[in-house]
Scaffold this active site. Sequence first.
Site, PDB file in Angstrom:
ATOM      1  N   GLU A  49      79.664 -16.102 -89.562  1.00  0.00           N
ATOM      2  CA  GLU A  49      80.369 -13.639 -89.392  1.00  0.00           C
ATOM      3  C   GLU A  49      81.432 -13.543 -87.684  1.00  0.00           C
ATOM      4  O   GLU A  49      80.558 -14.351 -86.955  1.00  0.00           O
ATOM      5  CB  GLU A  49      79.076 -12.934 -89.852  1.00  0.00           C
ATOM      6  CG  GLU A  49      78.550 -13.327 -90.803  1.00  0.00           C
ATOM      7  CD  GLU A  49      77.389 -12.314 -90.999  1.00  0.00           C
ATOM      8  OE1 GLU A  49      77.180 -12.058 -90.014  1.00  0.00           O
ATOM      9  OE2 GLU A  49      76.529 -12.098 -91.556  1.00  0.00           O
ATOM     10  N   GLU A  60      75.185  -1.629 -85.563  1.00  0.00           N
ATOM     11  CA  GLU A  60      74.889  -2.026 -84.674  1.00  0.00           C
ATOM     12  C   GLU A  60      73.467  -1.419 -83.501  1.00  0.00           C
ATOM     13  O   GLU A  60      73.918  -0.900 -83.095  1.00  0.00           O
ATOM     14  CB  GLU A  60      75.920  -3.285 -84.286  1.00  0.00           C
ATOM     15  CG  GLU A  60      77.064  -3.096 -85.061  1.00  0.00           C
ATOM     16  CD  GLU A  60      76.283  -4.000 -85.760  1.00  0.00           C
ATOM     17  OE1 GLU A  60      76.047  -4.747 -85.501  1.00  0.00           O
ATOM     18  OE2 GLU A  60      77.336  -4.446 -87.181  1.00  0.00           O
TER      19      GLU A  60
END
Length: 272
Positions: A49, A60
């Site tokens: 990724e 995140e």
Amino acid sequence: MSRLDQTFAALRSQGEKAMGLFMTNGFPTPDATLSILHAIDDAGVDFIELGMPFSDPLAEGLPIQRSSERALSHGVTMDDAFDTAAGFRKNSDTPLLLMGYVNPVFKYGPDRFCERAQAAGVDGLILPDVPPEEAGFIADAAKRHDLDIVFLIAPNTSDERIRRIDELASGFVYAVSVTGLTGSALSGDVDAYLKRARSLVTDNALLVGFGIKSHDDAMQLSEHTDGFIVGSALINRCAEMWDDPSLSDEERLDAVRTFASDLKYGPAAEVA
């Protein structure tokens, strides 16, 4: 079959779990990212990724937030992510997905974005802030350009919604291991959640991510899935290596190879 489908089918036939690794484009420096991708490829990664840096990466935790900030401070753009993907594809057939957030995709233009991704050799997209029910604008463009589109589920996702996400996704379904951010600590009931998800996801491979820091974590969580994904732990390792001025680039890349190999196969001491 797509590269992802071929990869998962081959691993299943060998009784092996897939390992996906996340790296932010432009981190730890714009010149280092491609070398890191090749290093983890050498170490046995099954898919990658590539993160598209964004100023507000809402899913995140701190390590990946800081990696985005660092990349953006170097002036990294969306076009740079396509260039990195194309550079990687010249020397590898390992599946590569772009992961990021929808605002830059809107700004770029969904169809133009998918066209550039396909031309760069990208295999799929992960956009955590796009609900599957509202993803038609990007799913249609992705399909036109032969890109898989991955959707996420979480411990609080209902059975009905998991089945629906499985119908809408392609490539794989991403099982977030915690109701929280990347890098969060694992909870005690994750095993029951992944068993439930495994029984409901039948059209796609099922991969688990968030909170995995070691080979033991990876093997425990992937018992009921087709494999695992690690991001924050790799970001932390790279930050440690590249922030140490005493190390050469080859020493840094050797450390990355060892980290990735240990995640997938276990530390060398355990294997011996």
